[in-house]
Enzyme design. Structure first.
Site, PDB file in Angstrom:
ATOM      1  N   LYS A 238      -8.526   5.324   3.326  1.00 12.01           N
ATOM      2  CA  LYS A 238      -7.502   6.351   4.013  1.00 12.01           C
ATOM      3  C   LYS A 238      -8.888   7.269   4.743  1.00 12.01           C
ATOM      4  O   LYS A 238      -9.432   8.352   3.847  1.00 12.01           O
ATOM      5  CB  LYS A 238      -6.378   7.406   3.650  1.00 12.01           C
ATOM      6  CG  LYS A 238      -5.403   7.006   3.817  1.00 12.01           C
ATOM      7  CD  LYS A 238      -4.908   8.081   2.246  1.00 12.01           C
ATOM      8  CE  LYS A 238      -3.577   7.088   1.836  1.00 12.01           C
ATOM      9  NZ  LYS A 238      -2.276   7.027   2.912  1.00 12.01           N
ATOM     10  N   ARG A 312       5.160  -0.007  -1.783  1.00 11.97           N
ATOM     11  CA  ARG A 312       6.219  -1.097  -1.755  1.00 11.97           C
ATOM     12  C   ARG A 312       5.405  -2.172  -2.339  1.00 11.97           C
ATOM     13  O   ARG A 312       6.359  -3.638  -2.868  1.00 11.97           O
ATOM     14  CB  ARG A 312       5.884  -1.530  -0.445  1.00 11.97           C
ATOM     15  CG  ARG A 312       5.045  -1.976   0.222  1.00 11.97           C
ATOM     16  CD  ARG A 312       5.024  -2.391   1.679  1.00 11.97           C
ATOM     17  NE  ARG A 312       4.961  -1.089   2.759  1.00 11.97           N
ATOM     18  CZ  ARG A 312       5.186  -0.979   4.029  1.00 11.97           C
ATOM     19  NH1 ARG A 312       5.005  -1.745   4.846  1.00 11.97           N
ATOM     20  NH2 ARG A 312       4.460   0.181   4.126  1.00 11.97           N
TER      21      ARG A 312
END
Ligand code: BES
Ligand code: MN
Ligand code: ZN
Length: 489
Positions: A238, A312
């Site tokens: 990120k 996820r």
């Protein structure tokens, strides 16, 4: 928490006033107080507080404006604002606000401070238990929220996978729940390859904590929470601005624990199971990579389109495991996507479910408990965006659109047998303080679900003990009992 005053203790009365009630309440005040309120230009607008002086210059009472009949919406947590604005001392409600239990809860939650690293010796104003309010219930809910906030606020150097595991085990032990931990390479033996792949590069091993509480014969409710102690993004790292708050990426785990604490303390008549996959999404020579393909617990193969879509992946294995016993209700919480914030902002987490009755209950209890959430669709036509080129599935859709929905659709692939599943894409953070919600960590959707579960499973338990069921906060306002009857089991 709340004060149960001795008969000798004096508390300053707080008068809740609206545009409609102000003239009458004003007329009932001593002349000096009336004159002082006028001199201060007091108007009964929502959130406005006015201290009233007594003849000796003491605090004789407080006026607090709340929404009147004309207001489009009522903030049931608004009275909590006084916990951070009134001088220290003991206060009581002289007349009821819109929801006395939520007002008292908000008073406690507004006064929350995270003081692990910085002492905080401010003398706060304290509130007496308002008339008709179940103080033990309010405090149980507050304790759960505070537990969750503390876990989220703790930075990743002190809330690493080991520390989060310890927090889960401590909570389980407090309630004599049976816990099991699967760590490191043992995750591979237990066929939890995705949890292992995401967490294996971190110094502290990835793990799954699984605990059970209550009678095996009771209805099964399972909670799953995303426990990413820090999300660097992995090899798809990120940028700095996006990474700065990622200590809160275990907010789903904290929320599941907050709700579990409320459920276990209340002793709801369910067999509760809590599954917390815990990892740090870190970078090292053995980090999982874009393009890798793993076979999941369920057997579906998953291609890694982006290592930053890690939540996820760990949830996929945990949900597949939970699904094997087909619980009556399966709920997961996760700080899953930035897209959820783009869609609805930080204060309104989206939720997903295919169970219409559950969706209606969630919306109703969310409104009644001032724990708002908004339903988004598990939109079938987008499901094909997740097809993998070389594997059954890709962990990203590959496009910029509907990111929260496609993440939810990814999770749905791993829930097959469970009839009633709901997923909450939470933010777990309050960027700017509001009544009941100080800046920083926040537990979202746990209070509403506690009220929902209490309505479904609590009355039964309390009836057995010969007690009356608890008053439901705000039940009179937005919950249509006729509608609820159909879904309350
Ligand atoms: N933990 C983040 C999502 C997140 C970001 C939640 C900011 C709250 C605030 C999650 O693991 C993530 O990185 N999601 C990516 C998914 C993308 C790579 C498909 C996102 O939302 O950008
Ligand atoms: Mn991520
Ligand atoms: Zn994440």
């Amino acid at each position: 928490m709340l004060v149960r005053p001795e008969p000798s203790q004096e508390a300053a009365p707080i008068w809740f006033v609206t545009k409609e009630t102000w003239p009458k309440i004003r007329a009932s005040l001593p002349g000096l107080a009336q004159a002082f309120a006028s001199a201060c230009g007091f108007e009964p607008t929502p959130g406005r507080a006015q201290i009233l002086p007594g003849p000796e210059g003491e605090i004789d009472g407080v006026l607090f404006g709340i929404e009147g009949a004309e207001a489009r919406a009522r903030d049931l947590l608004l009275p909590g604002q006084m916990a951070t604005s009134l001088p220290p001392g003991l206060y009581r409600f002289a007349n009821p606000p819109h929801d006395a239990a939520l007002a008292a809860l908000s008073w406690i939650l507004s006064g929350y401070r995270f003081h692990r690293y910085k002492s905080n010796n401010v003398d706060a104003p304290r509130l007496c238990v308002p008339d008709g309010v179940d103080a033990a219930r309010v405090e149980r809910i507050a304790r759960g929220v505070i537990l969750g906030r503390d876990l989220i606020n703790t930075p990743a150097n002190d809330m690493d996978p080991e520390a989060l595991e310890a927090a889960v085990l401590t909570l389980a032990a407090q309630h004599q729940a049976e816990a099991e931990v699967t760590r490191g390479a043992a995750l591979l033996d237990a066929n939890l390859p995705l949890i292992h792949a995401v967490g294996r590069a971190a110094e502290k091993e990835p793990r799954l904590v699984d605990f059970r509480f209550g009678a095996e014969t009771a209805p099964k409710v399972t909670l799953v929470g995303k426990g990413v102690c820090f999300d660097s993004g992995g090899l798809d790292i990120k940028p700095d601005a996006a990474m700065s708050l990622m200590k809160k990426d275990m907010g789903g785990a904290a929320t599941a624990l907050a709700l579990a604490a409320m459920i276990m303390e209340a002793g709801l008549a369910i067999r509760l199971r809590v599954l917390i996959p815990i990892v740090e999404n870190a970078i090292s020579g053995n980090a999982f990579r874009p393009g890798d393909i793993y076979e999941s617990h369920k057997g579906l193969t998953v291609e890694i389109g982006n290592t930053d879509a890690e939540g996820r992946l760990i949830l996929a294995d945990a949900l597949a495991l939970a699904d094997e016993e087909a619980p009556e209700l399966l709920i997961d919480f996760a700080t899953l996507t930035g897209a959820a914030r783009v869609a609805l902002g930080p204060d309104l987490p989206p939720f997903y479910t295919m169970d219409e009755a559950l969706a209606a209950d969630i919306a109703n209890f969310g409104a009644a408990t001032e724990d708002p959430v908004w339903r988004l669709p598990l939109w079938d036509p987008y499901d094909k965006l997740l097809e993998g080129k070389l594997a059954d599935l890709n962990n990203i859709s590959g496009g910029p659109f509907a990111g929260s929905i496609t993440a939810a659709l990814f999770l749905r692939r791993f829930v097959e047998r469970t009839k009633s599943w709901a997923h909450f894409d939470i933010y777990a953070w309050t960027p700017k303080a509001k009544p009941g919600r100080p800046e920083g960590a926040e537990v979202q959707a746990a209070r509403l679900l506690y009220a929902l579960l209490e309505a479904r499973y609590g009355a039964q338990m309390l009836a057995k003990r010969g007690k009356k069921p608890p008053l439901r906060a705000g039940a009179a306002r937005k919950i249509d009992p006729a509608k609820l009857e159909t879904s309350v089991k």
